[in-house]
Motif scaffolding. Structure first.
Motif, PDB file in Angstrom:
ATOM      1  N   LEU A 252       0.827  -1.204   0.000  1.00  0.00           N
ATOM      2  CA  LEU A 252       0.000   0.000   0.000  1.00  0.00           C
ATOM      3  C   LEU A 252       0.867   1.262   0.000  1.00  0.00           C
ATOM      4  N   ILE A 253       1.945   1.243   0.810  1.00  0.00           N
ATOM      5  CA  ILE A 253       2.846   2.402   0.836  1.00  0.00           C
ATOM      6  C   ILE A 253       3.495   2.597  -0.527  1.00  0.00           C
ATOM      7  N   LEU A 254       3.862   1.499  -1.171  1.00  0.00           N
ATOM      8  CA  LEU A 254       4.490   1.584  -2.491  1.00  0.00           C
ATOM      9  C   LEU A 254       3.516   2.130  -3.535  1.00  0.00           C
ATOM     10  N   LEU A 274       2.833  14.288  -0.726  1.00  0.00           N
ATOM     11  CA  LEU A 274       2.595  12.854  -0.843  1.00  0.00           C
ATOM     12  C   LEU A 274       3.871  12.060  -0.552  1.00  0.00           C
ATOM     13  N   ASN A 275       4.992  12.545  -1.053  1.00  0.00           N
ATOM     14  CA  ASN A 275       6.261  11.853  -0.814  1.00  0.00           C
ATOM     15  C   ASN A 275       6.636  11.848   0.664  1.00  0.00           C
ATOM     16  N   VAL A 276       6.501  12.991   1.297  1.00  0.00           N
ATOM     17  CA  VAL A 276       6.854  13.093   2.715  1.00  0.00           C
ATOM     18  C   VAL A 276       5.926  12.222   3.564  1.00  0.00           C
ATOM     19  N   THR A 277       4.635  12.220   3.236  1.00  0.00           N
ATOM     20  CA  THR A 277       3.668  11.425   4.002  1.00  0.00           C
ATOM     21  C   THR A 277       3.972   9.932   3.917  1.00  0.00           C
ATOM     22  N   THR A 278       4.259   9.437   2.718  1.00  0.00           N
ATOM     23  CA  THR A 278       4.574   8.014   2.569  1.00  0.00           C
ATOM     24  C   THR A 278       5.868   7.652   3.285  1.00  0.00           C
ATOM     25  N   LEU A 279       6.829   8.557   3.291  1.00  0.00           N
ATOM     26  CA  LEU A 279       8.092   8.277   3.967  1.00  0.00           C
ATOM     27  C   LEU A 279       7.898   8.186   5.480  1.00  0.00           C
ATOM     28  N   LEU A 280       7.128   9.106   6.044  1.00  0.00           N
ATOM     29  CA  LEU A 280       6.853   9.067   7.481  1.00  0.00           C
ATOM     30  C   LEU A 280       6.012   7.841   7.850  1.00  0.00           C
ATOM     31  N   THR A 281       5.079   7.482   6.974  1.00  0.00           N
ATOM     32  CA  THR A 281       4.261   6.289   7.219  1.00  0.00           C
ATOM     33  C   THR A 281       5.124   5.035   7.247  1.00  0.00           C
ATOM     34  N   ALA A 282       6.105   4.961   6.347  1.00  0.00           N
ATOM     35  CA  ALA A 282       7.005   3.813   6.322  1.00  0.00           C
ATOM     36  C   ALA A 282       7.820   3.714   7.604  1.00  0.00           C
ATOM     37  N   VAL A 283       8.286   4.852   8.104  1.00  0.00           N
ATOM     38  CA  VAL A 283       9.058   4.849   9.343  1.00  0.00           C
ATOM     39  C   VAL A 283       8.202   4.363  10.513  1.00  0.00           C
ATOM     40  N   ILE A 307      14.335  -1.265   4.198  1.00  0.00           N
ATOM     41  CA  ILE A 307      15.412  -0.512   3.539  1.00  0.00           C
ATOM     42  C   ILE A 307      15.145  -0.430   2.037  1.00  0.00           C
ATOM     43  N   SER A 308      14.676  -1.524   1.457  1.00  0.00           N
ATOM     44  CA  SER A 308      14.327  -1.507   0.026  1.00  0.00           C
ATOM     45  C   SER A 308      13.218  -0.498  -0.252  1.00  0.00           C
ATOM     46  N   LEU A 309      12.221  -0.456   0.644  1.00  0.00           N
ATOM     47  CA  LEU A 309      11.133   0.498   0.475  1.00  0.00           C
ATOM     48  C   LEU A 309      11.639   1.933   0.619  1.00  0.00           C
ATOM     49  N   TYR A 310      12.558   2.163   1.559  1.00  0.00           N
ATOM     50  CA  TYR A 310      13.119   3.507   1.724  1.00  0.00           C
ATOM     51  C   TYR A 310      13.872   3.956   0.474  1.00  0.00           C
ATOM     52  N   ILE A 311      14.523   3.027  -0.195  1.00  0.00           N
ATOM     53  CA  ILE A 311      15.234   3.380  -1.437  1.00  0.00           C
ATOM     54  C   ILE A 311      14.253   3.897  -2.484  1.00  0.00           C
ATOM     55  N   ILE A 312      13.119   3.232  -2.626  1.00  0.00           N
ATOM     56  CA  ILE A 312      12.110   3.647  -3.600  1.00  0.00           C
ATOM     57  C   ILE A 312      11.502   4.999  -3.212  1.00  0.00           C
ATOM     58  N   LEU A 313      11.173   5.165  -1.939  1.00  0.00           N
ATOM     59  CA  LEU A 313      10.563   6.421  -1.492  1.00  0.00           C
ATOM     60  C   LEU A 313      11.546   7.592  -1.618  1.00  0.00           C
ATOM     61  N   THR A 314      12.804   7.344  -1.336  1.00  0.00           N
ATOM     62  CA  THR A 314      13.811   8.396  -1.482  1.00  0.00           C
ATOM     63  C   THR A 314      13.983   8.787  -2.947  1.00  0.00           C
ATOM     64  N   TYR A 315      13.938   7.804  -3.810  1.00  0.00           N
ATOM     65  CA  TYR A 315      14.034   8.088  -5.249  1.00  0.00           C
ATOM     66  C   TYR A 315      12.840   8.928  -5.712  1.00  0.00           C
ATOM     67  N   SER A 316      11.647   8.582  -5.244  1.00  0.00           N
ATOM     68  CA  SER A 316      10.460   9.345  -5.613  1.00  0.00           C
ATOM     69  C   SER A 316      10.569  10.798  -5.135  1.00  0.00           C
ATOM     70  N   LEU A 317      11.052  10.992  -3.914  1.00  0.00           N
ATOM     71  CA  LEU A 317      11.235  12.350  -3.387  1.00  0.00           C
ATOM     72  C   LEU A 317      12.298  13.103  -4.181  1.00  0.00           C
ATOM     73  N   PHE A 318      13.361  12.408  -4.573  1.00  0.00           N
ATOM     74  CA  PHE A 318      14.419  13.024  -5.355  1.00  0.00           C
ATOM     75  C   PHE A 318      13.897  13.499  -6.709  1.00  0.00           C
ATOM     76  N   MET A 319      13.031  12.713  -7.359  1.00  0.00           N
ATOM     77  CA  MET A 319      12.464  13.103  -8.648  1.00  0.00           C
ATOM     78  C   MET A 319      11.585  14.349  -8.504  1.00  0.00           C
ATOM     79  N   THR A 320      10.810  14.400  -7.436  1.00  0.00           N
ATOM     80  CA  THR A 320       9.945  15.558  -7.214  1.00  0.00           C
ATOM     81  C   THR A 320      10.756  16.836  -7.017  1.00  0.00           C
ATOM     82  N   VAL A 321      11.787  16.760  -6.217  1.00  0.00           N
ATOM     83  CA  VAL A 321      12.630  17.933  -5.965  1.00  0.00           C
ATOM     84  C   VAL A 321      13.399  18.316  -7.230  1.00  0.00           C
ATOM     85  N   SER A 322      13.826  17.343  -8.009  1.00  0.00           N
ATOM     86  CA  SER A 322      14.588  17.628  -9.239  1.00  0.00           C
ATOM     87  C   SER A 322      13.732  18.380 -10.252  1.00  0.00           C
ATOM     88  N   LEU A 323      12.463  17.987 -10.391  1.00  0.00           N
ATOM     89  CA  LEU A 323      11.578  18.664 -11.333  1.00  0.00           C
ATOM     90  C   LEU A 323      11.400  20.131 -10.961  1.00  0.00           C
TER      91      LEU A 323
END
Length: 360
Positions: A252-254, A274-283, A307-323
């Motif tokens: 669901l988090i993914l 959305l990115n921040v919320t999913t990251l905090l939910t995972a923690v 840890i695998s999930l954190y990698i995906i969530l961090t990548y999603s946050l990185f894409m948002t900030v990059s745009l």
């Protein structure tokens, strides 16, 4: 002249006879001196051969058949590796073998629990020369608290072996050897909350346990080996409940994290929230997932999955900030294409990471 020569000849003859007898006597005395040590050595060798272990009369160890019937398992603490058990324990052996101090007390009664403490012992039956067959029989009902090392590397898909370890406290393998009874069982009514328990015939083994110590006994240089009976009770977490409690929240988090790739890059605030919320939910989910187990010096399967999930969530946050950060037209175009491709690549990447987590 003839008489003088005769007398001289007789004297020479007597002198020769005397010298001969003297030599014979001295030879006899010399032979006796040599023979005495040889006789003493032969007597010593004969004595040592009589008392040597090769010729010593030793009794073979008594084989005692031992078995258990588990009535209940409770108070299992996976964090501390402790549990309690209620079980029957029996011994059977053939021949007249009992304590010299108390001939009515069979020796197998001197047992102890090696991985725990017996809280209550009740003698159920004690029969010697059972039904005239020459077999002796003892059975006890025992309540005990035990400790076993648990391995949580595969948590929450972990499985463990709860063991009951019995050993005679007075008699080593030169006197007593255990033989596991194939009739050992666990009662079909036994339940352990939150775990699947095998109720078919339990796994029983007998090992030789070596003690490399004299236990501080003065003037002793021996070490001993004792026969140990082990009952293994395999338990594991229910697979379906483990999947529902672990993979379903992660999935669901993914999914929520994947939605951010479908939001237009111009909606920076919505995507970032959305990115921040999913990251905090995972923690928060990881804290709840690992709250029931102690901290170890290794990563459990649950830790690796998170840890695998954190990698995906961090990548999603990185894409948002990059745009939002890239202002050039060319850079924005590249990030947009990467963002669109991520909607397909990220789920595959997560699947690969989960597979690696299970293989580690």
């Amino acid at each position: 002249m003839t008489l003088a020569l005769g007398s001289q000849g007789r004297r020479l003859l007597r002198r020769s006879q005397f010298i001969f007898r003297t030599n014979v006597a001295m030879s006899s005395m010399h032979s006796q001196k040599l023979a005495a040590p040889l006789v003493a050595i032969l007597l010593l060798v004969s004595f040592l051969s009589l008392v040597s272990p090769a010729h010593a009369v030793t009794q073979p160890p008594v084989t005692v058949t031992i078995g258990a019937y588990v009535l209940n398992i409770y108070n299992f603490n996976v964090g501390q590796g402790t549990f309690s058990a209620d079980f029957y324990l029996w011994f059977s052996w053939q021949g007249n073998w009992s304590s010299s101090a108390s001939p009515t007390t069979p020796l197998p009664s001197d047992f102890e629990l090696m991985n725990g403490v017996v809280t209550k012992t009740t003698l159920i039956e004690s029969d010697q020369n059972l039904s005239g067959s020459g077999y002796n029989y003892l059975i006890y009902r025992i309540q005990a608290s035990m400790t076993d090392a648990v391995n949580l590397q595969n948590y929450p898909f972990d499985h463990h072996d709860l063991t009951i370890e019995i050993e005679d406290q007075d008699h080593n393998e030169q006197t007593l050897v255990y033989s596991a009874d194939p009739e050992s069982r666990i009662d079909p009514q036994v339940k352990l909350q939150g775990w699947q328990l095998q109720t078919s015939p339990v796994n029983t083994t007998v090992i030789s346990h070596f003690y490399n110590t004299t236990f501080g006994a003065p003037l002793q240089n021996y070490t001993e080996t004792y026969s140990r009976f082990i009952v293994s009770l395999p338990i594991q977490r229910p697979v379906l409940s483990s999947i529902a409690e672990t993979f379903l929240p992660i999935l669901l988090i993914l999914i929520v994290a994947m939605i951010s790739f479908l939001i237009k890059p111009t909606e920076f605030g919505a995507r970032l929230g959305l990115n921040v919320t999913t990251l905090l939910t995972a923690v928060a989910f990881q804290i709840n997932l690992t709250a029931g187990i102690p901290q170890f010096g290794f990563l459990t399967l649950a830790d690796r999955l998170m840890i695998s999930l954190y990698i995906i969530l961090t990548y999603s946050l990185f894409m948002t900030v990059s745009l939002a950060a890239i202002k050039s037209e060319r850079g924005t175009r590249v990030v947009r294409r990467l963002n669109e491709a991520s909607a397909l690549v990220v789920p595959l990447a997560m699947l690969v990471l989960i597979t690696i987590d299970f293989l580690l």
